[in-house]
Scaffold this motif. Sequence first.
Motif, PDB file in Angstrom:
ATOM      1  N   ARG A  61      29.002  37.800  55.536  1.00  0.00           N
ATOM      2  CA  ARG A  61      28.691  38.350  54.399  1.00  0.00           C
ATOM      3  C   ARG A  61      29.245  37.722  53.273  1.00  0.00           C
ATOM      4  O   ARG A  61      28.924  37.182  52.206  1.00  0.00           O
ATOM      5  CB  ARG A  61      28.752  39.674  54.273  1.00  0.00           C
ATOM      6  CG  ARG A  61      27.867  40.553  53.584  1.00  0.00           C
ATOM      7  CD  ARG A  61      27.964  41.949  53.703  1.00  0.00           C
ATOM      8  NE  ARG A  61      29.213  42.717  53.637  1.00  0.00           N
ATOM      9  CZ  ARG A  61      29.748  43.434  54.664  1.00  0.00           C
ATOM     10  NH1 ARG A  61      29.394  43.641  55.805  1.00  0.00           N
ATOM     11  NH2 ARG A  61      31.174  44.061  54.303  1.00  0.00           N
ATOM     12  N   VAL A  62      30.639  37.582  53.360  1.00  0.00           N
ATOM     13  CA  VAL A  62      31.639  36.841  52.427  1.00  0.00           C
ATOM     14  C   VAL A  62      31.193  35.271  52.465  1.00  0.00           C
ATOM     15  O   VAL A  62      30.998  34.687  51.263  1.00  0.00           O
ATOM     16  CB  VAL A  62      33.055  36.931  52.650  1.00  0.00           C
ATOM     17  CG1 VAL A  62      33.820  36.164  51.798  1.00  0.00           C
ATOM     18  CG2 VAL A  62      33.342  38.390  52.648  1.00  0.00           C
ATOM     19  N   GLY A  68      28.233  34.281  50.673  1.00  0.00           N
ATOM     20  CA  GLY A  68      28.366  34.641  49.000  1.00  0.00           C
ATOM     21  C   GLY A  68      27.672  35.897  48.656  1.00  0.00           C
ATOM     22  O   GLY A  68      27.559  36.187  47.438  1.00  0.00           O
ATOM     23  N   HIS A  69      27.235  36.857  49.528  1.00  0.00           N
ATOM     24  CA  HIS A  69      26.968  38.063  49.051  1.00  0.00           C
ATOM     25  C   HIS A  69      27.843  39.028  48.682  1.00  0.00           C
ATOM     26  O   HIS A  69      27.307  40.296  48.153  1.00  0.00           O
ATOM     27  CB  HIS A  69      26.076  38.642  50.305  1.00  0.00           C
ATOM     28  CG  HIS A  69      24.963  37.660  51.002  1.00  0.00           C
ATOM     29  ND1 HIS A  69      23.717  37.839  50.329  1.00  0.00           N
ATOM     30  CD2 HIS A  69      24.787  37.129  52.035  1.00  0.00           C
ATOM     31  CE1 HIS A  69      23.084  36.902  50.995  1.00  0.00           C
ATOM     32  NE2 HIS A  69      23.591  36.524  52.102  1.00  0.00           N
ATOM     33  N   THR A  70      28.966  38.955  48.903  1.00  0.00           N
ATOM     34  CA  THR A  70      30.015  39.793  48.160  1.00  0.00           C
ATOM     35  C   THR A  70      31.294  39.201  47.807  1.00  0.00           C
ATOM     36  O   THR A  70      31.471  37.875  48.141  1.00  0.00           O
ATOM     37  CB  THR A  70      30.196  40.968  49.303  1.00  0.00           C
ATOM     38  OG1 THR A  70      31.217  42.213  48.639  1.00  0.00           O
ATOM     39  CG2 THR A  70      31.198  40.461  50.523  1.00  0.00           C
ATOM     40  N   LYS A  71      32.071  39.610  46.817  1.00  0.00           N
ATOM     41  CA  LYS A  71      33.403  39.062  46.461  1.00  0.00           C
ATOM     42  C   LYS A  71      34.347  39.879  47.335  1.00  0.00           C
ATOM     43  O   LYS A  71      34.405  40.948  47.670  1.00  0.00           O
ATOM     44  CB  LYS A  71      33.610  39.467  45.207  1.00  0.00           C
ATOM     45  CG  LYS A  71      34.839  38.932  44.563  1.00  0.00           C
ATOM     46  CD  LYS A  71      34.994  39.281  43.033  1.00  0.00           C
ATOM     47  CE  LYS A  71      36.485  38.955  42.565  1.00  0.00           C
ATOM     48  NZ  LYS A  71      36.914  39.630  41.479  1.00  0.00           N
ATOM     49  N   PHE A  72      35.338  38.931  47.634  1.00  0.00           N
ATOM     50  CA  PHE A  72      36.568  39.054  48.457  1.00  0.00           C
ATOM     51  C   PHE A  72      37.595  38.782  47.839  1.00  0.00           C
ATOM     52  O   PHE A  72      38.012  37.550  47.482  1.00  0.00           O
ATOM     53  CB  PHE A  72      36.374  38.419  49.751  1.00  0.00           C
ATOM     54  CG  PHE A  72      37.359  38.858  50.852  1.00  0.00           C
ATOM     55  CD1 PHE A  72      37.336  40.309  51.441  1.00  0.00           C
ATOM     56  CD2 PHE A  72      38.613  38.041  51.146  1.00  0.00           C
ATOM     57  CE1 PHE A  72      38.409  40.751  52.296  1.00  0.00           C
ATOM     58  CE2 PHE A  72      39.275  38.488  52.087  1.00  0.00           C
ATOM     59  CZ  PHE A  72      39.373  39.847  52.561  1.00  0.00           C
ATOM     60  N   SER A  73      38.734  39.792  47.551  1.00  0.00           N
ATOM     61  CA  SER A  73      39.914  39.334  46.513  1.00  0.00           C
ATOM     62  C   SER A  73      41.325  39.487  47.431  1.00  0.00           C
ATOM     63  O   SER A  73      42.150  38.809  46.885  1.00  0.00           O
ATOM     64  CB  SER A  73      40.048  40.242  45.545  1.00  0.00           C
ATOM     65  OG  SER A  73      40.371  41.638  45.835  1.00  0.00           O
ATOM     66  N   ARG A  78      44.239  38.339  49.777  1.00  0.00           N
ATOM     67  CA  ARG A  78      44.919  37.174  50.060  1.00  0.00           C
ATOM     68  C   ARG A  78      46.094  37.374  51.138  1.00  0.00           C
ATOM     69  O   ARG A  78      46.318  36.308  51.970  1.00  0.00           O
ATOM     70  CB  ARG A  78      45.541  36.272  48.956  1.00  0.00           C
ATOM     71  CG  ARG A  78      44.322  36.023  47.757  1.00  0.00           C
ATOM     72  CD  ARG A  78      44.117  34.437  47.973  1.00  0.00           C
ATOM     73  NE  ARG A  78      43.207  34.007  47.027  1.00  0.00           N
ATOM     74  CZ  ARG A  78      42.140  33.367  47.070  1.00  0.00           C
ATOM     75  NH1 ARG A  78      41.767  33.135  48.456  1.00  0.00           N
ATOM     76  NH2 ARG A  78      41.435  32.999  46.380  1.00  0.00           N
TER      77      ARG A  78
END
Length: 148
Positions: free
Chosen positions: A73-74, A77-82, A84
């Motif tokens: 999914r990440v 590009g279907h969702t933002k992942f922040s 780290r």
Amino acid sequence: DTFKTEFHPHSGHPTTIETFSAYGSGSETRSPIVDDTPWHPFTCHVDFEFAELTHKAALNKDQTNELLKFIWRVADGHTKFSFRTHADVATAWARASSQMTPLEKHVIPIDYKKQTIEYEVYSRPLWDWAMDLLANPLLAPHFVWDAQ
């Protein structure tokens, strides 16, 4: 103290006789075997690293499938992942937990065999927890207030 080595007649190698100190220290040195794909039979090195990570984390089949769905999914590009680092995740959990009534620590002493053993128990005041749930606009409409 000598070693006699007889080879198969069809090998073409002559019989050799060597002293103990010279045995096995032949002039021929073999180059080390270099494996360009040490992760084989995995398709690629990243696949191996993922499989190794799931193994070390002791993920079961459902957890592994859920993690793979999340990764794709990440990646798609279907969702933002922040996140780290682990610290990022811990900070997010701390922010989320501050939205609810905190747990309270209670120490319960128990006398056992002439000793006092203390047990730590964590609880949330029931009234405050219920009020938190009622304040949630997603949950509040689902509470039934009349006798049925």
